[in-house]
Design an enzyme around this catalytic site. Structure first.
Site, PDB file in Angstrom:
ATOM      1  N   LYS A  50       0.851  -1.198   0.000  1.00 64.10           N
ATOM      2  CA  LYS A  50       0.000   0.000   0.000  1.00 64.10           C
ATOM      3  C   LYS A  50       0.887   1.248   0.000  1.00 64.10           C
ATOM      4  CE  LYS A  50      -3.912   2.033   2.589  1.00 64.10           C
ATOM      5  NZ  LYS A  50      -4.804   1.932   3.764  1.00 64.10           N
ATOM      6  N   SER A  93      -9.988   2.266   2.720  1.00 61.47           N
ATOM      7  CA  SER A  93      -9.051   2.943   1.881  1.00 61.47           C
ATOM      8  C   SER A  93      -8.068   2.018   1.170  1.00 61.47           C
ATOM      9  CB  SER A  93      -8.238   3.943   2.720  1.00 61.47           C
ATOM     10  OG  SER A  93      -7.415   3.262   3.648  1.00 61.47           O
ATOM     11  N   SER A 152     -10.359   0.090   7.105  1.00 64.17           N
ATOM     12  CA  SER A 152      -9.763   0.118   5.764  1.00 64.17           C
ATOM     13  C   SER A 152      -9.064  -1.152   5.308  1.00 64.17           C
ATOM     14  CB  SER A 152      -8.774   1.271   5.656  1.00 64.17           C
ATOM     15  OG  SER A 152      -9.467   2.453   5.406  1.00 64.17           O
TER      16      SER A 152
HETATM   17  N1  GLN Z   1     -13.387   4.792   5.957  1.00 62.25           N
HETATM   18  C1  GLN Z   1     -12.808   5.292   7.179  1.00 62.25           C
HETATM   19  C2  GLN Z   1     -12.379   6.724   6.999  1.00 62.25           C
HETATM   20  O1  GLN Z   1     -12.611   7.245   5.970  1.00 62.25           O
HETATM   21  C3  GLN Z   1     -11.682   4.414   7.616  1.00 62.25           C
HETATM   22  C4  GLN Z   1     -10.419   4.670   6.894  1.00 62.25           C
HETATM   23  C5  GLN Z   1      -9.293   3.808   7.362  1.00 62.25           C
HETATM   24  O2  GLN Z   1      -9.483   2.819   8.063  1.00 62.25           O
HETATM   25  N2  GLN Z   1      -8.106   4.210   6.993  1.00 62.25           N
HETATM   26  O3  GLN Z   1     -11.842   7.320   7.864  1.00 62.25           O
END
Ligand code: GLN
Length: 492
Positions: free
Chosen positions: A79, A159, A183
């Site tokens: 990532k 994400s 995410s």
């Molecule tokens: N979807 C969540 C956010 O937008 C979690 C993102 C994540 O876990 N990095 O904050």
């Protein structure tokens, strides 16, 4: 010979050990697959072909010399939130420009120590803020999955959308990902892959671009529970460079996937339901409960009564920490710089041009909840509610060994479908943010396809530092579910 890209990590390591193929060969197979798929899926934002081939050659030499590590020769995707030495690392934000770290994140260093090969850097939501990969500066990832016969482009989730899409589409054997509020688990659930967020502190955060430091955790996305256990074992471990890294010894996660779960108590929280949740998700949850019963578990109804406050709490704590962490991007230290009339003008222009809309929204919310007049009303109160949520879990875990819930309140949605409604987007995280707020390990595994042929996932949450129970229960559910579906490779 079978297609080398469609096998699991465990099978690949076995084949490498038995000299059925070399790391150079399997790495080459993945590079070919990426070249064909990436123009359609946009999973990789950078393919490090030369480096991958060189790493694979060195790996084959190590194996020939009898010095194979636990992941020797296995090609992985990384990532883009992980800093990789000498390789552009952008968190998929314009503000990082062509930032190329002079150091390696601890997690990726651990993987390379164990023999892994890096194929390239994976797409993600900007600074990991998002649930659909649509906030990426490099454009969204397109899921390999499609609804029925439609050709509408679906989200792989976010994400870690690039990580999930790449694993699901056979563009790597496994991938690193991070999970601040879901995410790892939500994209895994959307793409029929396995994603694990370990206990907070298991993986070092050193060299991972910070989003919300008290919630951020690295973990793997993989094809099977066993593969995820092996990857996590390599990624995790104490690191003196991260003050929140845990010194506890690492158990044998892979062995835990073969453990019997007979006699275990599995908690089922009544609060994990939302209005409008598809009946298929409710049915899958019931099916999961039946599988656990059939494996000899006792099912225990539990209550996690502050669950309804988890999402609002998360969307105060995470932006607050983000606004502080992102203060460092001022055009002076890293990446891109815009011109301005004076120093303040440079700061303003750099941040206005460099951050996307969602990141700016988070900075605004975070700055607001931390401001003198609102600190007590929002930030301090959110911290207190966070403690209540953690306490709910402590009480539940006095009675049960693991908790079973759905992973997400819906299957994958189409790109653009939730774009203009941030709250609808935030609802994706409703079942996943609780584990981050409480620091607990949690795993999402694919368990069924919905009516439209899209994967649906279950989530197993464990006690702090008890990833072994999470792996044991998940592996049993995986055996029961027999999920074998793959997305059709429509890009070939
Ligand atoms: N979807 C969540 C956010 O937008 C979690 C993102 C994540 O876990 N990095 O904050």
């Amino acid at each position: 010979m079978t297609d080398l890209t469609s096998i699991t990590l465990a099978e690949a390591l076995d084949g490498l050990e038995k000299k059925q193929f070399s790391s150079a060969e399997i790495t080459g197979a993945f590079l070919d697959a990426i070249a064909k798929a990436n123009p359609h899926l946009n999973a990789y934002v950078l393919v490090t072909e030369e480096r991958a081939r060189a790493q694979a050659k060195a790996s084959d030499a190590r194996r020939a010399a009898g010095k194979a590590g636990p992941l020797e020769g296995a090609p992985l995707g990384i990532k883009d939130l992980f800093c990789t030495e000498g390789v552009r690392s952008t968190a998929c934000s314009a503000i990082l420009g062509e930032f190329t770290p002079t150091y390696e994140s601890t997690v990726t260093a651990n993987l390379f120590r164990d023999g892994a090969i890096m194929l390239g850097k994976l797409n993600m939501d900007e600074f990991a803020m998002g649930s659909s990969n649509e906030t990426s500066h490099f454009g969204p990832v397109v899921s390999p999955w499609r609804r029925g016969n439609e050709d509408a482009k679906l989200t792989p989730g976010g994400s870690s959308g690039g990580s999930a899409a790449a694993v699901s589409a056979d563009l790597c054997l496994g991938a690193t990902a991070t999970d601040t509020g879901g995410s790892i688990r939500q994209p895994a659930a959307f793409t029929g892959t396995v994603g694990v967020k370990p206990t907070y502190g298991r993986c070092s955060r050193w060299g991972i671009v910070a989003f919300a430091s008290s919630l951020d955790q690295a973990g793997p996305i993989a094809k099977t529970v066993e593969d995820a256990a092996m990857l996590l074992h390599s990624m995790a471990g104490h690191d003196p460079k991260d003050s929140t890294s845990l010194p506890n010894p690492l158990p044998d996660f892979r062995a835990a996937t073969r453990r019997s779960i007979k006699g275990m108590k599995i908690g089922v929280p009544e609060e994990y339901r939302v209005d409008g949740m598809p009946a298929e998700i409710e049915a899958l949850w019931r099916q999961g409960i039946e599988w656990a019963k059939a494996a000899g578990c006792e099912i225990v109804p539990i209550s996690l009564k502050h669950t309804k406050y988890a999402l609002p709490t998360y969307y105060i704590v995470a932006p607050a920490e983000a606004s502080s962490n992102l203060a460092r991007y001022d055009g002076m230290r890293y990446g891109a710089r815009a011109s301005g009339r004076d120093l303040v003008g440079v700061y303003e222009q750099t941040r206005a041009k460099g951050f996307g809309a969602e990141v700016q929204r988070r900075i605004l919310i975070g700055t607001y909840v931390l401001s003198a007049g609102y600190y007590d009303a929002y930030y301090l109160r959110a911290q207190k509610v966070r403690q209540r949520i953690a306490e709910d879990f402590r009480q539940a875990f006095a009675k049960v060994d693991a908790i079973l819930t759905p992973a997400t309140p819906s299957a994958a949605f189409a790109l653009g479908e939730k774009g203009d409604d941030p709250v609808a987007m935030y609802l994706n995280d409703i079942f996943t943010v609780t584990a981050n707020l409480a620091g607990l390990p949690a795993l999402a595994l694919p368990a069924a396809l919905d009516k439209q042929g899209l994967p649906l996932g279950l989530q197993v949450i464990g006690k702090a530092l008890d990833e072994e129970s999470v792996f044991a229960v998940s592996a049993e559910l995986e055996r029961a579910a027999q999920f074998r579906a793959k997305a059709a490779k429509w890009w070939l």
